[in-house]
Design an enzyme around this catalytic site. Sequence first.
Site, mmCIF file in Angstrom:
data_model
loop_
_atom_site.group_PDB
_atom_site.id
_atom_site.type_symbol
_atom_site.label_atom_id
_atom_site.label_comp_id
_atom_site.label_asym_id
_atom_site.label_seq_id
_atom_site.Cartn_x
_atom_site.Cartn_y
_atom_site.Cartn_z
ATOM 1 N N GLN A 299 -8.613 -7.140 0.039
ATOM 2 C CA GLN A 299 -8.119 -6.784 -1.295
ATOM 3 C C GLN A 299 -9.252 -6.192 -2.134
ATOM 4 O O GLN A 299 -9.058 -5.198 -2.844
ATOM 5 C CB GLN A 299 -7.522 -8.006 -1.982
ATOM 6 C CG GLN A 299 -6.265 -8.508 -1.279
ATOM 7 C CD GLN A 299 -5.684 -9.755 -1.914
ATOM 8 O OE1 GLN A 299 -6.250 -10.295 -2.865
ATOM 9 N NE2 GLN A 299 -4.572 -10.223 -1.378
ATOM 10 N N ARG B 289 0.824 -1.213 0.000
ATOM 11 C CA ARG B 289 0.000 0.000 0.000
ATOM 12 C C ARG B 289 0.858 1.264 0.000
ATOM 13 O O ARG B 289 0.481 2.280 -0.588
ATOM 14 C CB ARG B 289 -0.948 -0.024 1.216
ATOM 15 C CG ARG B 289 -2.092 -1.035 1.037
ATOM 16 C CD ARG B 289 -2.709 -1.378 2.390
ATOM 17 N NE ARG B 289 -3.931 -2.176 2.279
ATOM 18 C CZ ARG B 289 -3.961 -3.493 2.062
ATOM 19 N NH1 ARG B 289 -2.838 -4.170 1.885
ATOM 20 N NH2 ARG B 289 -5.128 -4.138 2.027
ATOM 21 N N ASP C 175 -4.268 -15.769 6.735
ATOM 22 C CA ASP C 175 -3.003 -16.313 6.205
ATOM 23 C C ASP C 175 -2.285 -17.209 7.219
ATOM 24 O O ASP C 175 -1.258 -17.815 6.887
ATOM 25 C CB ASP C 175 -2.055 -15.170 5.812
ATOM 26 C CG ASP C 175 -2.568 -14.398 4.590
ATOM 27 O OD1 ASP C 175 -3.360 -14.966 3.818
ATOM 28 O OD2 ASP C 175 -2.172 -13.229 4.432
HETATM 29 C C1 S3P Z 1 -4.329 -8.954 2.055
HETATM 30 C C2 S3P Z 1 -5.571 -9.481 2.249
HETATM 31 C C3 S3P Z 1 -5.828 -10.926 2.366
HETATM 32 C C4 S3P Z 1 -4.557 -11.721 2.644
HETATM 33 C C5 S3P Z 1 -3.410 -11.278 1.800
HETATM 34 C C6 S3P Z 1 -3.111 -9.798 2.024
HETATM 35 C C7 S3P Z 1 -4.195 -7.494 1.898
HETATM 36 O O1 S3P Z 1 -6.392 -11.387 1.157
HETATM 37 O O2 S3P Z 1 -4.775 -13.096 2.468
HETATM 38 O O3 S3P Z 1 -2.239 -12.017 2.081
HETATM 39 O O4 S3P Z 1 -3.059 -6.976 1.994
HETATM 40 O O5 S3P Z 1 -5.217 -6.817 1.703
HETATM 41 P P1 S3P Z 1 -7.982 -11.245 0.863
HETATM 42 O O6 S3P Z 1 -8.295 -9.815 0.877
HETATM 43 O O7 S3P Z 1 -8.188 -11.844 -0.496
HETATM 44 O O8 S3P Z 1 -8.646 -12.031 1.944
#
Ligand code: S3P
EC number: 2.5.1.19
Length: 443
Positions: A169, A29, A323
């Site tokens: 995400q 980010r 995770d």
């Molecule tokens: C993340 C969100 C998670 C996570 C990934 C990092 C992020 O995924 O599994 O390692 O930085 O927003 P999802 O948003 O698909 O759950």
Amino acid sequence: MSSAGLKSAPAGALRGIVRAPGDKSISHRSMILGALASGTTTVEGLLEGDDVLATARAMQAFGARIEQEGVGRWRIEGNGGFQEPSDVIDCGNAGTGVRLIMGAAAGFAMCATFTGDASLRGRPMGRVLDPLARMGATWLGRDKGRLPLTLKGGALRGLNYTLPMASAQVKSAVLLAGLHAEGGVEVIEPEATRDHTERMLRAFGAEVIVEDRIVGDKTFRHIRLPEGQKLTGTHVAVPGDPSSAAFPLVAALLVPGSDVTVEGVMLNELRTGLFTTLQEMGADLVISNVRVASGEEVGDITARYSKLKGVVVPPERAPAMIDEYPILAVAAAFAEGETVMRGVGEMRVKESDRIALTANGLKACGVQVVEEPEGFIVTGTGQPPKGGATVVTHGDHRIAMSHLILGMAAQEAVSVDEPGMIATSFPGFSDLMRGLGANLSEA
Ligand code: S3P
């Protein structure tokens, strides 16, 4: 990437004080917001893993000037927006990278083509493309929006979007697109997910309004980004990644006589579900020196060898530790009794199908595992499992690290294939673990 495997043999007690590598989510980010902002952004503690470096290269392709100034220290000169890239954007293994960048890119009147490694090309992008298409972006890609795909953005409409799955995400992609949408955007989360995008948008000067609304017995989080937000470069201090700190800490819980402290771990409660669960299992896990750095709570965590017992993990905790289930499952293999992990269907669409690969890896090491469509149950005897297997990781960094930790405390050594992929999230993993006393060698 090394083609040789990596072997983890039973080790003596693990001892020492180490620093967690920078948080992967915040590192991605910082690059993306730095490139979208006007002016200079400086970053310290950046995770220099392959995933984040792919995002940095992508931001250069969209027109930002990015330079490394020292270890973990980076400088980004943003243009206040993206320019059309002249070549394909390769996001490597990084789901976070590509999904957030597609959201950000959708706000601009230009075309960009995205691809990634074999794992990323197999992962679902429809979850991001659906809301972006509702805002007015268009795309052409493979079946179900799989990469490679080309996205055309610009002239976006506002959107009020309820997340169909708990995904930070997807939330982040909509918010980043919303920076350039008429009327702004609102994202509604039936289950709160990591809030780093919201916090960082504020640090870059945007107004983000967050409100929890209770309907019946459920709390819905409403995140609103009003129209017309401007981002201005700032300084970002990246805290230590709890998802990476998990590996040395769980290793210390499993290897008799161990005492390990990981310093500077981010304690954002939307990320610390693993530590809560381990404490419920009886882990001697002590958090000290809690402070606030760059808007995030940070602390030092000490783990000492512990006798663990199985627990039922509340499914609603899943977003705060999504995770961490592979390494939790390893801890569960040493615990006495059943550890029940349900409501984690999202694990099947990570860098690999993590339910299947964790179950297969543990079974190969002599552990009793029952796999379900959206979860799994691990039954331990309270004694170290046999180990003695070579685990197939499908290039998934967390599957590799989890089974190497298992090998440190099992009866016999455990090997993994494709250890080079560990560098996507934790480039110093092997050296850090060896420094604590682990016995890792080429297999
Ligand atoms: C993340 C969100 C998670 C996570 C990934 C990092 C992020 O995924 O599994 O390692 O930085 O927003 P999802 O948003 O698909 O759950």
